[in-house]
Design an enzyme around this catalytic site. Structure first.
Site, PDB file in Angstrom:
ATOM      1  N   GLU A 277       0.833  -1.200   0.000  1.00 53.08           N
ATOM      2  CA  GLU A 277       0.000   0.000   0.000  1.00 53.08           C
ATOM      3  C   GLU A 277       0.873   1.257   0.000  1.00 53.08           C
ATOM      4  O   GLU A 277       0.547   2.250  -0.654  1.00 53.08           O
ATOM      5  CB  GLU A 277      -0.942  -0.012   1.208  1.00 53.08           C
ATOM      6  CG  GLU A 277      -2.176   0.828   0.996  1.00 53.08           C
ATOM      7  CD  GLU A 277      -3.371   0.303   1.788  1.00 53.08           C
ATOM      8  OE1 GLU A 277      -3.924  -0.743   1.383  1.00 53.08           O
ATOM      9  OE2 GLU A 277      -3.713   0.914   2.805  1.00 53.08           O
ATOM     10  N   GLU A 280       2.034   1.739  -3.486  1.00 53.48           N
ATOM     11  CA  GLU A 280       0.959   2.229  -4.334  1.00 53.48           C
ATOM     12  C   GLU A 280       0.777   3.737  -4.128  1.00 53.48           C
ATOM     13  O   GLU A 280       0.603   4.485  -5.087  1.00 53.48           O
ATOM     14  CB  GLU A 280      -0.330   1.474  -3.978  1.00 53.48           C
ATOM     15  CG  GLU A 280      -1.444   1.658  -4.975  1.00 53.48           C
ATOM     16  CD  GLU A 280      -2.690   0.852  -4.604  1.00 53.48           C
ATOM     17  OE1 GLU A 280      -2.619   0.030  -3.659  1.00 53.48           O
ATOM     18  OE2 GLU A 280      -3.725   1.056  -5.257  1.00 53.48           O
ATOM     19  N   CYS A 297      -8.617  -2.569   3.326  1.00 54.47           N
ATOM     20  CA  CYS A 297      -8.648  -3.772   4.203  1.00 54.47           C
ATOM     21  C   CYS A 297     -10.043  -4.102   4.680  1.00 54.47           C
ATOM     22  O   CYS A 297     -10.317  -5.238   5.025  1.00 54.47           O
ATOM     23  CB  CYS A 297      -7.789  -3.640   5.454  1.00 54.47           C
ATOM     24  SG  CYS A 297      -6.536  -2.421   5.430  1.00 54.47           S
ATOM     25  N   SER A 317      -7.397   1.323  -2.816  1.00 54.80           N
ATOM     26  CA  SER A 317      -6.166   0.571  -3.030  1.00 54.80           C
ATOM     27  C   SER A 317      -6.443  -0.779  -3.685  1.00 54.80           C
ATOM     28  O   SER A 317      -7.423  -1.456  -3.352  1.00 54.80           O
ATOM     29  CB  SER A 317      -5.476   0.349  -1.680  1.00 54.80           C
ATOM     30  OG  SER A 317      -4.489  -0.639  -1.813  1.00 54.80           O
ATOM     31  N   LYS A 352     -16.000 -10.120   6.766  1.00 48.25           N
ATOM     32  CA  LYS A 352     -14.932 -10.982   6.232  1.00 48.25           C
ATOM     33  C   LYS A 352     -15.505 -12.297   5.711  1.00 48.25           C
ATOM     34  O   LYS A 352     -14.922 -12.935   4.841  1.00 48.25           O
ATOM     35  CB  LYS A 352     -13.885 -11.252   7.313  1.00 48.25           C
ATOM     36  CG  LYS A 352     -13.075 -10.025   7.707  1.00 48.25           C
ATOM     37  CD  LYS A 352     -11.838  -9.840   6.871  1.00 48.25           C
ATOM     38  CE  LYS A 352     -11.203  -8.486   7.096  1.00 48.25           C
ATOM     39  NZ  LYS A 352     -10.318  -8.062   6.013  1.00 48.25           N
ATOM     40  N   GLU A 355     -16.405 -11.324   2.315  1.00 50.30           N
ATOM     41  CA  GLU A 355     -15.190 -11.066   1.525  1.00 50.30           C
ATOM     42  C   GLU A 355     -14.566 -12.380   1.059  1.00 50.30           C
ATOM     43  O   GLU A 355     -14.180 -12.516  -0.104  1.00 50.30           O
ATOM     44  CB  GLU A 355     -14.165 -10.281   2.365  1.00 50.30           C
ATOM     45  CG  GLU A 355     -12.865  -9.988   1.613  1.00 50.30           C
ATOM     46  CD  GLU A 355     -11.789  -9.315   2.489  1.00 50.30           C
ATOM     47  OE1 GLU A 355     -11.748  -9.575   3.710  1.00 50.30           O
ATOM     48  OE2 GLU A 355     -10.990  -8.541   1.949  1.00 50.30           O
ATOM     49  N   GLU A 360     -13.815 -12.293  -7.016  1.00 48.75           N
ATOM     50  CA  GLU A 360     -12.563 -11.633  -7.391  1.00 48.75           C
ATOM     51  C   GLU A 360     -11.394 -12.149  -6.575  1.00 48.75           C
ATOM     52  O   GLU A 360     -10.234 -11.948  -6.932  1.00 48.75           O
ATOM     53  CB  GLU A 360     -12.657 -10.120  -7.164  1.00 48.75           C
ATOM     54  CG  GLU A 360     -13.714  -9.412  -7.993  1.00 48.75           C
ATOM     55  CD  GLU A 360     -15.025  -9.279  -7.242  1.00 48.75           C
ATOM     56  OE1 GLU A 360     -15.347 -10.175  -6.414  1.00 48.75           O
ATOM     57  OE2 GLU A 360     -15.731  -8.289  -7.489  1.00 48.75           O
ATOM     58  N   CYS A 497     -11.382  -2.399  13.832  1.00 49.37           N
ATOM     59  CA  CYS A 497     -11.670  -3.835  14.013  1.00 49.37           C
ATOM     60  C   CYS A 497     -11.866  -4.239  15.466  1.00 49.37           C
ATOM     61  O   CYS A 497     -12.574  -5.210  15.733  1.00 49.37           O
ATOM     62  CB  CYS A 497     -10.560  -4.682  13.429  1.00 49.37           C
ATOM     63  SG  CYS A 497     -10.508  -4.639  11.646  1.00 49.37           S
TER      64      CYS A 497
HETATM   65 FE1  HC1 Z   1      -8.957  -6.234  10.770  1.00 48.73          FE
HETATM   66 FE2  HC1 Z   1      -7.217  -6.412   8.974  1.00 48.73          FE
HETATM   67  S1  HC1 Z   1      -7.026  -5.102  10.820  1.00 48.73           S
HETATM   68  S2  HC1 Z   1      -9.328  -5.699   8.606  1.00 48.73           S
HETATM   69  O1  HC1 Z   1      -9.524  -4.542  11.019  1.00 48.73           O
HETATM   70  O2  HC1 Z   1      -6.524  -5.078   7.792  1.00 48.73           O
HETATM   71  O3  HC1 Z   1     -11.251  -8.035  10.532  1.00 48.73           O
HETATM   72  O4  HC1 Z   1      -8.246  -7.227  13.484  1.00 48.73           O
HETATM   73  O5  HC1 Z   1      -7.711  -8.905  10.299  1.00 48.73           O
HETATM   74  O6  HC1 Z   1      -7.615  -8.410   6.752  1.00 48.73           O
HETATM   75  O7  HC1 Z   1      -4.516  -7.529   9.721  1.00 48.73           O
HETATM   76  C1  HC1 Z   1     -10.433  -7.317  10.749  1.00 48.73           C
HETATM   77  C2  HC1 Z   1      -8.602  -6.829  12.534  1.00 48.73           C
HETATM   78  C3  HC1 Z   1      -7.897  -7.775  10.148  1.00 48.73           C
HETATM   79  C4  HC1 Z   1      -7.375  -7.660   7.578  1.00 48.73           C
HETATM   80  C5  HC1 Z   1      -5.478  -7.114   9.349  1.00 48.73           C
END
Ligand code: HC1
Ligand code: SF4
Length: 558
Positions: A277, A280, A297, A317, A352, A355, A360, A497
């Site tokens: 990142e 980028e 994220c 990103s 998640k 996700e 993709e 998170c």
């Molecule tokens: Fe998260 Fe991440 S910090 S998004 O907040 O970028 O869920 O804890 O796992 O993928 O590392 C969540 C937390 C996590 C990702 C990382």
């Protein structure tokens, strides 16, 4: 100061918005279903009623405190009134408590017990509505809805989505999506915050624990698990631990006992994200591309952009989230394994789950992360397996991916991604510089933060938002030309998170304590910067060689 009399006790009024806050300050736990201090006041459940000095009954959540006022919180009339309300709610509520996902954690169950309700005199007149299981993140069961509206206000006020709302009137009233469509066909981003505030089992997080038990017990399958930053500080008294304490070592020990074959830390994936990142961002600045660059994220945020601001998707990103980067690296590394390889991720997050299933993020039709468990599902599995968690001896993650940095671990709290990226970009690698980065505005639980970071001859302007309504306001301010930033971090859940909807329920103060726990983990880690993680460098010359784009980046098609 100005005082009010609560049950005969003088209590000082100090800017409290309503009597309920004052009552709570006085140490009295009035029952409520529909009051969260950060949301608007709805006053629907009427459990928080009080009696005033003239014998009038009022909802304390929607009455402002007045000096000299006398109120009572626990009179015979109030007790009778509250019992009646609870009984009426229970009458229209499916009562299959023993098999309910929310069993043991349900506000209605708790209050029924607290007020000694042992019979319900009224008949259930509620129409049957099938479960909505269309989302990968949440399940809606209207038969358990008590119409408190917490979910509606959370989705609208905090997240600016409005996927669900009140529909119809009177006894036909229900909470529904537009045109009663399945929730997966609405603008829901799967943030799960509605489930986090739902007092009953009407909206719960989808439970995938059985699928995990199945893969663990299959000898033909190698089951790898990665643990997100925020999970280690989200274990609470339900496992005999204190909220905010870093218990990563015990989580690892528990997962090993349950039968996971390899255990890793998502923080390692976060180190990869930092490098990619930061690169980028530098490239964008050099090419004079449109700024800001938005972080990617948070899957609920990505979905929000796709739904509401497709014109901005090119500024999000291209980095996969740490979970997905690590998932891809793991699948690649173990691709010659004799056994089938399954990657599980333990996350504080419900989005998640969605996700992990995105097309993709599949390669040759196979996801890089097969299952996502929330912190609460992890807790359930620990309980189910009979492991006495608080007596476990902490253990370490496995090699060869067992090294990560403090920069990666702070990803789990709002501002952490930004701080980690700035550490990478700063020319000055001294401890003083580390400290000044920490104290220039990126830390703290505020929903909107801004910072200016010295960068070459210039400054880098960054903004950090958590809560999607805050993100929307920022986008509006940028579009109108009122604000300009180079880098914007967005996390859908307020506080980042650590406040994820997959964690045990927590008030804001408790979320802040979790954040502190992550900063402490960073302080205790000898590697502070992602680029100083020796493992990461070996990945670039090993498994990632020629595959950086394929394994670490993604093109969202929306
Ligand atoms: Fe998260 Fe991440 S910090 S998004 O907040 O970028 O869920 O804890 O796992 O993928 O590392 C969540 C937390 C996590 C990702 C990382
Ligand atoms: Fe709204 Fe989030 Fe619930 Fe979806 S998961 S309905 S976006 S609060």
């Amino acid at each position: 100061g100005q005082f009010m009399l609560i049950d005969g006790m003088p209590v000082e009024i100090n800017g409290e918005k309503n009597i309920l806050e004052l009552i709570r300050k006085a140490g009295i736990e009035l029952p409520t279903f529909c009051y969260y201090s950060e949301l608007s006041v709805y006053g629907a459940c009427r459990l928080c009623v009080i009696e005033n000095q003239w014998g009038g009954i009022e909802a304390s959540c929607s009455t402002p405190p007045k000096a000299g006022m006398e109120i009572y919180t626990n009179t015979p009339r109030l007790r009778k009134y509250r019992k009646m309300i609870l009984e009426l709610i229970l009458a229209n509520h499916c009562r299959d408590c023993t098999t309910c996902e929310k069993n043991g954690d349900c506000k209605l169950q708790e209050l029924a017990m607290r007020f000694g309700i042992n019979q319900v005199r009224f008949k259930n007149s509620k129409k049957e509505v099938p479960l909505d299981t269309s989302s990968r993140a949440i399940v809606r069961d209207e038969s358990k809805c008590i119409l408190c509206g917490d979910c509606v206000r959370m989705c609208d006020e905090m997240q600016n989505i409005g996927a669900i709302d009140f529909a119809h009137r009177g006894t036909n009233m229900r909470i529904s999506t537009a045109f009663h469509k399945p929730i997966s066909e609405s603008k829901c981003v799967s943030c799960g915050q509605c489930a986090a505030v739902c007092p009953t089992g009407a909206i719960v997080v989808k439970n995938d624990t059985q699928a995990i038990w199945n893969v663990i017990s299959d000898p033909e399958t190698k089951v790898i698990v990665q643990i997100a930053p925020a999970v280690r500080v989200g274990i609470d008294q339900s496992l005999g631990e204190e909220n905010g304490h870093n218990v990563m070592g015990k989580i690892i020990a528990a997962l090993r006992r349950m039968g996971f074959d390899e255990i890793f830390d998502t923080t390692t994936g976060a180190d990869l994200t930092v490098l990619e990142e930061a690169n980028e961002l530098l490239e964008r600045i050099e090419r004079k591309d449109t700024l800001p660059l938005f972080t990617s994220c948070c899957p609920a945020w990505v979905k929000y952009v796709e739904n509401n601001h497709p014109e901005l998707i090119s500024q999000v990103s291209s980095c996969r989230s740490p979970m997905e980067m690590f998932g891809a690296v793991l699948k690649e590394h173990y691709s010659h394994s004799r056994r089938k390889v399954i990657v599980v991720a333990v996350m504080p997050c419900t989005a998640k789950k969605e996700e992990a299933a995105r097309d993709e993020l599949k390669r040759d039709g196979i996801p890089d992360v097969d299952y996502v468990l929330t912190t609460r599902e992890l807790i359930q599995m620990v309980k189910e397996s009979g492991i006495v968690f608080n007596e476990l001896e902490p253990e370490a993650v496995d090699m060869p991916f067992g090294v990560s940095s403090g920069a990666g671990v702070i990803f789990g709290v709002t501002g952490g991604v930004t701080e980690a990226v700035i550490r990478r970009l700063a020319d000055d690698k001294s401890t003083t510089s580390l400290r000044s980065i920490a104290f220039n505005g990126v830390r703290g639980m505020a929903g909107v933060k801004e910072a200016e970071i010295p960068f070459g001859e210039n400054y880098l302007k960054v903004a950090i938002v958590s809560g999607l309504k805050n993100a929307e306001d920022l986008i509006i301010a940028m579009k109108s030309g009122e604000k300009h930033y180079d880098f914007v971090e967005v996390m859908a859940c307020p506080t980042g998170c650590v406040g994820g909807a997959g964690q045990p329920f927590a008030r804001n103060e408790e979320k802040a304590i979790r954040g502190k726990g992550l900063y402490e983990a960073d302080r205790l880690s000898s590697i502070k910067r992602s680029e100083e993680n020796p493992l990461i460098m070996s990945l670039y010359s090993g498994v990632l060689k020629g595959k950086v784009h394929q394994l670490l980046h993604v093109d969202y098609i929306g």
